[in-house]
Enzyme design. Structure first.
Site, PDB file in Angstrom:
ATOM      1  N   CYS A  79       0.845  -1.198   0.000  1.00  0.00           N
ATOM      2  CA  CYS A  79       0.000   0.000   0.000  1.00  0.00           C
ATOM      3  C   CYS A  79       0.884   1.254   0.000  1.00  0.00           C
ATOM      4  CB  CYS A  79      -0.999  -0.045   1.165  1.00  0.00           C
ATOM      5  SG  CYS A  79      -2.382   1.103   0.947  1.00  0.00           S
ATOM      6  N   HIS A 184      -3.908  -4.625  -0.266  1.00  0.00           N
ATOM      7  CA  HIS A 184      -3.604  -5.157   1.065  1.00  0.00           C
ATOM      8  C   HIS A 184      -3.660  -6.687   1.012  1.00  0.00           C
ATOM      9  CE1 HIS A 184      -3.648  -1.474   3.536  1.00  0.00           C
ATOM     10  NE2 HIS A 184      -4.516  -1.029   2.634  1.00  0.00           N
ATOM     11  N   GLU A 186      -2.842  -8.760   3.253  1.00  0.00           N
ATOM     12  CA  GLU A 186      -3.284  -9.288   4.549  1.00  0.00           C
ATOM     13  C   GLU A 186      -4.802  -9.249   4.698  1.00  0.00           C
ATOM     14  OE1 GLU A 186      -2.960  -4.881   5.413  1.00  0.00           O
ATOM     15  OE2 GLU A 186      -2.072  -6.347   4.048  1.00  0.00           O
TER      16      GLU A 186
END
Length: 202
Positions: A79, A184, A186
């Site tokens: 990011c 992202h 995650e």
């Protein structure tokens, strides 16, 4: 061991948890020495470009990251962390790390009122070239995005993934040992896990 620099600009816990889930050993670094001795670095980031660079400079980590990049340490920006790899950003006046030639631009969609800024939610990616970071990804892969700015590479060879949103913007970059993803991983479930596993196994 993957070192995650803690410079106060990212959700480090969720990144560390996902790395552990895919079998990666990681540490959240709070000292100069930890970053300087890292064998692999994951640089997350949420917030403003200038604030992030200011914090890295204050900690003395900006030059360490440049030196680690020069000597071949694998570095993955996530990011805002990807945007910091660029030379400059329209979001501010600070110089970036300058690890991949290019500028960070703000999305502008004149006449395309249906497209909102920030670009938020799930979107697909197009693979521009083969690289171990994107092994086993296919054209159905989708990732979770939240951003108003995108990385505009100066050289075509640095494009790893692109994503359609009013235009085909660069959603991942790669030059030698330096990599970055705008989304992202995650928060991107199985595809995010696959990408992080690939980074662990580099």
């Amino acid at each position: 061991m993957i070192t995650i620099p803690n410079y106060g600009m990212g959700n480090l816990g969720s990144v560390a948890n996902m790395l552990k889930k895919v079998g990666g050993a990681c540490e959240i670094a709070a000292t100069y020495t930890q970053v300087a001795n890292a064998s692999k670095i994951l640089l997350p980031g949420v917030g403003r470009f200038d604030a992030a660079m200011s914090r890295l400079e204050e900690l003395g980590w900006a030059n360490v990251l440049r030196e680690k990049a020069r000597t071949g340490t694998p570095i993955l920006g996530i990011c805002l962390g990807m945007q910091l790899l660029a030379e400059h950003s329209e979001e501010g006046n600070a110089a970036g790390l300058g690890l991949i030639p290019g500028e960070v631009r703000r999305f502008r969609f004149d006449g395309q009122a249906q497209l909102r800024v920030p670009h938020m939610g799930w979107n697909r990616v197009h693979i521009c070239k083969r690289h171990p970071l994107v092994n086993s990804l296919d054209q159905t892969a989708k990732f979770y995005f939240v951003h108003s700015y995108y990385f505009e590479c100066r050289e075509q060879r640095d494009h790893l993934l692109t994503t359609p949103y009013g235009q085909h913007f660069t959603s991942a970059v790669q030059r030698e040992n330096i990599m970055g993803v705008q989304f992202h991983p995650e928060k991107s479930h199985r595809y995010g896990m696959l990408l992080l596993k690939n980074f662990v196994e580099l």
